[in-house]
Enzyme design. Structure first.
Site, PDB file in Angstrom:
ATOM      1  N   ASP A  14       0.828  -1.214   0.000  1.00 21.25           N
ATOM      2  CA  ASP A  14       0.000   0.000   0.000  1.00 21.25           C
ATOM      3  C   ASP A  14       0.861   1.263   0.000  1.00 21.25           C
ATOM      4  O   ASP A  14       1.962   1.270   0.540  1.00 21.25           O
ATOM      5  CB  ASP A  14      -0.922  -0.026   1.233  1.00 21.25           C
ATOM      6  N   HIS A  31       2.208   3.373  -9.054  1.00 26.34           N
ATOM      7  CA  HIS A  31       1.964   1.936  -9.259  1.00 26.34           C
ATOM      8  C   HIS A  31       3.120   1.299 -10.037  1.00 26.34           C
ATOM      9  O   HIS A  31       3.515   0.171  -9.746  1.00 26.34           O
ATOM     10  CB  HIS A  31       0.640   1.722 -10.000  1.00 26.34           C
ATOM     11  N   LEU A 125      10.650 -20.597  -4.853  1.00 29.68           N
ATOM     12  CA  LEU A 125       9.778 -19.641  -4.161  1.00 29.68           C
ATOM     13  C   LEU A 125       8.383 -19.728  -4.771  1.00 29.68           C
ATOM     14  O   LEU A 125       8.237 -19.826  -5.989  1.00 29.68           O
ATOM     15  CB  LEU A 125      10.315 -18.207  -4.337  1.00 29.68           C
TER      16      LEU A 125
HETATM   17  C1  IPE Z   1      -5.490  -2.594  -0.127  1.00 30.64           C
HETATM   18  O1  IPE Z   1      -5.153  -1.261  -0.232  1.00 30.64           O
HETATM   19  C2  IPE Z   1      -5.440  -3.249  -1.473  1.00 30.64           C
HETATM   20  C3  IPE Z   1      -4.132  -3.377  -2.088  1.00 30.64           C
HETATM   21  C4  IPE Z   1      -2.986  -3.028  -1.568  1.00 30.64           C
HETATM   22  C5  IPE Z   1      -4.125  -3.960  -3.399  1.00 30.64           C
HETATM   23  P1  IPE Z   1      -6.265  -0.112  -0.383  1.00 30.64           P
HETATM   24  O2  IPE Z   1      -5.530   1.164  -0.522  1.00 30.64           O
HETATM   25  O3  IPE Z   1      -7.208  -0.469  -1.465  1.00 30.64           O
HETATM   26  O4  IPE Z   1      -7.042  -0.210   1.001  1.00 30.64           O
HETATM   27  P2  IPE Z   1      -7.873   0.900   1.789  1.00 30.64           P
HETATM   28  O5  IPE Z   1      -8.894   1.438   0.839  1.00 30.64           O
HETATM   29  O6  IPE Z   1      -6.899   1.967   2.203  1.00 30.64           O
HETATM   30  O7  IPE Z   1      -8.430   0.174   2.957  1.00 30.64           O
HETATM   31  C1  IPE Z   2      -1.704   0.249  -3.304  1.00 32.72           C
HETATM   32  O1  IPE Z   2      -1.451   1.606  -3.332  1.00 32.72           O
HETATM   33  C2  IPE Z   2      -1.942  -0.329  -4.680  1.00 32.72           C
HETATM   34  C3  IPE Z   2      -3.342  -0.647  -4.978  1.00 32.72           C
HETATM   35  C4  IPE Z   2      -4.322  -0.602  -4.123  1.00 32.72           C
HETATM   36  C5  IPE Z   2      -3.649  -1.044  -6.333  1.00 32.72           C
HETATM   37  P1  IPE Z   2      -2.624   2.681  -3.314  1.00 32.72           P
HETATM   38  O2  IPE Z   2      -3.026   2.963  -4.724  1.00 32.72           O
HETATM   39  O3  IPE Z   2      -3.719   2.236  -2.436  1.00 32.72           O
HETATM   40  O4  IPE Z   2      -1.882   3.945  -2.726  1.00 32.72           O
HETATM   41  P2  IPE Z   2      -2.457   4.941  -1.633  1.00 32.72           P
HETATM   42  O5  IPE Z   2      -2.899   4.120  -0.468  1.00 32.72           O
HETATM   43  O6  IPE Z   2      -3.585   5.676  -2.257  1.00 32.72           O
HETATM   44  O7  IPE Z   2      -1.303   5.818  -1.300  1.00 32.72           O
HETATM   45 MG    MG Z   3      -4.067   2.468  -0.481  1.00 34.70          MG
END
Ligand code: IPE
Ligand code: IPE
Ligand code: MG
Length: 236
Positions: A14, A31, A125
């Site tokens: 995240d 990303h 792995l």
């Molecule tokens: C969880 O992160 C999903 C992934 C890392 C793929 P999100 O950014 O979607 O989660 P919330 O919305 O902060 O809970």
């Molecule tokens: C995690 O990073 C990746 C996905 C959920 C696809 P985020 O896109 O949730 O990044 P933040 O949390 O908004 O910084």
């Molecule tokens: Mg996120």
């Protein structure tokens, strides 16, 4: 002798969007940086004794994002699989995908199937990528399949227990995660491995995923040995 390390590490990757925002760049830039980071973490696993790495790439709730972000992510997944496939084969990584494939486009699903097949004989792995994955959705889909077997008279409902249901989950061939890591400072599970992580250890780190280095991963994995996992029992 030192305590054994975690055999199965799961990561909620995240913070990509915030990482990009801090740089005044679009979320997709984050990303892409996040995808590059995954390779470094993968490479660190064998030396740390990690046999299974499961990563959260896209949740069943992530469809709520803008169409531009969702389609950019889908394009990134296709590109990542195409570009990394040969390296995975050569590195001895067996790749599996969990999540509901029904909503994913056919081209992406074909690439996922192909990568699973190409790496099926690897065993250094086990990398599992959770794509359109949600823990509740997984349990619901598993329950549907189990119910069909019951309706067909193949399973006696009186004999259904936790192990029976676990056998219908996407993760049926995987051990439960020993350690779940979430980057970006959020201390929540966001629908990841709800069933499987019932007794996992958790580590929440403030680092945004694109900044999560091999050194930090090693530190977190190293810290696992000091934890006392009791599984509900009282130590003798
Ligand atoms: C969880 O992160 C999903 C992934 C890392 C793929 P999100 O950014 O979607 O989660 P919330 O919305 O902060 O809970
Ligand atoms: C995690 O990073 C990746 C996905 C959920 C696809 P985020 O896109 O949730 O990044 P933040 O949390 O908004 O910084
Ligand atoms: Mg996120």
């Amino acid at each position: 002798m030192s305590a054994p390390g975690p055999a199965h590490v799961a990561i909620i990757m995240d913070g990509n969007g915030r990482w990009a925002q801090k740089r005044g760049r679009p979320r997709l830039y984050g990303h892409h940086a996040g995808a590059r980071r995954l390779r470094e973490i993968l490479e660190a696993c064998p030396d740390l004794g990690v046999k299974y790495l499961t990563v959260f790439a896209f949740s069943t709730e992530n469809w709520k994002r803008t169409q531009a972000e969702v389609s950019g992510l889908m394009a990134l997944f296709r590109r990542y699989i195409t570009r990394e496939a040969q390296a995975m084969v050569e590195a001895g990584v067996r790749v599996r995908f969990i999540g509901d494939r029904v909503r994913l486009d056919a081209k992406l699903v074909a690439l996922m199937d192909e990568l699973e097949l190409m790496t099926a004989h690897n065993h250094l792995l086990n990398l599992t990528i959770a794509l359109n994955y949600g823990g509740r959705d997984e349990v619901a889909r598993a329950t549907k399949r189990l119910a069909r077997e019951v309706a067909a008279g193949k399973i006696d409902p009186e004999g259904v227990d936790a192990e029976t249901l676990a056998g219908f989950l996407d993760t049926c061939v995987l051990p439960d995660p020993d350690l779940v890591i979430r980057t970006s400072g959020e201390a929540r599970i966001s629908n990841f491995l709800l069933w499987q992580a019932a007794y996992s250890e958790y580590e929440f780190v403030d680092t945004l995923w694109p900044d999560f280095t091999r050194a930090e991963f090693q530190r977190v994995v190293g810290g696992y040995g000091a934890r006392d996992r009791r599984f509900g029992a009282v130590p003798a």
